[in-house]
Design an enzyme around this catalytic site. Structure first.
Site, short mmCIF file in Angstrom:
data_model
loop_
_atom_site.label_atom_id
_atom_site.label_comp_id
_atom_site.label_asym_id
_atom_site.label_seq_id
_atom_site.Cartn_x
_atom_site.Cartn_y
_atom_site.Cartn_z
CE1 TYR A 69 4.83 -11.22 -2.14
CE2 TYR A 69 4.95 -8.94 -1.92
CZ TYR A 69 4.71 -9.60 -1.45
OH TYR A 69 3.22 -9.47 -1.14
CB SER A 77 2.28 -5.79 -3.30
OG SER A 77 2.75 -5.54 -2.98
#
Length: 244
Positions: A153, A140
């Site tokens: 995350y 990400s």
């Protein structure tokens, strides 16, 4: 690149980016194995879309963090189609909260799916992907954005980046590429859920291209890495419109 006879497993293939990857690889002529954990109806819909594009496709249910389920996923691909050439590891989850208040049980759940799941899928892929194949993980751009609320995350996806870079080097001599795609904000339910229009507009204004990414944008990059992008290996590719 001739994709006739090539077989791709896509975990998290029933929704979001994974669903679009299934459609894109089907259009390229791959046989598809759609991995999913919960929503059988969505998985079957992804299979039907792939078949409508002329591809062979099946759906296989399983938890990516369960090594037996992952082995069964690869078994199903080999039994139905004869082998595995491409593995796209798109399964993941995201829970947002400041570090000081995040429930550690939620942290454990996220690490189990995003890190253990990536590791378990890559472990089978490293053993089974045929020569000339590709392993594509999902990291990400949040590992670089450093946005408040995303610590857990981002940490899980940073681990995926590390796994990717090391596995590429461990597969020396196998003629198998290993890369990670690191999307920025992308218009999926995972990203959009819980965000108001002002927040989304602010994020859309950040990249020079001045929009949120689409699943199609990301699927195009995956298709390149799966097929013609053979000289791209051991990389994390940040697909975010130039936001960083």
């Amino acid at each position: 690149m001739n994709t006739s006879g090539r077989v791709a497993i896509v975990t998290g293939g029933s929704r979001g980016i994974g669903r679009q990857v299934v459609a894109r690889l089907a259009a390229d002529g791959y046989a598809l194995v759609v991995g999913y954990i919960g929503n059988q109806a969505e998985a079957e819909a992804a299979v039907e879309e792939a078949r409508a594009a002329g591809a062979e496709a099946i759906a296989v249910r399983g938890d990516v963090a369960d090594e037996d389920a992952v082995a069964a996923l690869f078994d199903a691909a080999e039994q139905r189609f004869g082998g595995v050439d491409v593995v796209v590891n798109a399964a993941g989850m995201m829970k947002l909260a400041p570090l000081a208040t995040l429930d550690l049980d939620e942290l454990d759940r996220m690490l189990r799916v995003n890190v253990r799941g990536a590791f378990a899928v890559d472990q089978q892929a490293a053993r089974r992907v045929r020569r000339g194949g590709a392993i594509i993980n999902f990291s990400s751009s949040l590992t670089r954005f450093s946005r408040p609320g995303y610590s857990a995350y981002a940490a899980s996806k940073a681990a995926v980046s590390a796994i990717t870079l090391i596995l590429a080097r461990e597969l020396r001599g196998r003629d198998v590429t290993v890369n990670a795609v690191a999307p920025g904000p992308t218009a999926t339910s995972l990203f959009l859920d819980g965000k108001d229009e002002q927040t989304i507009a602010r994020m859309a204004a950040e990249p020079p291209l001045e929009r949120i990414g689409t699943p199609e944008d990301i699927a195009e990059l995956v298709a390149f890495l799966a097929g013609p992008g053979r000289w791209v290996n051991g990389q994390v590719l940040y697909a975010n419109g130039g936001a960083i």
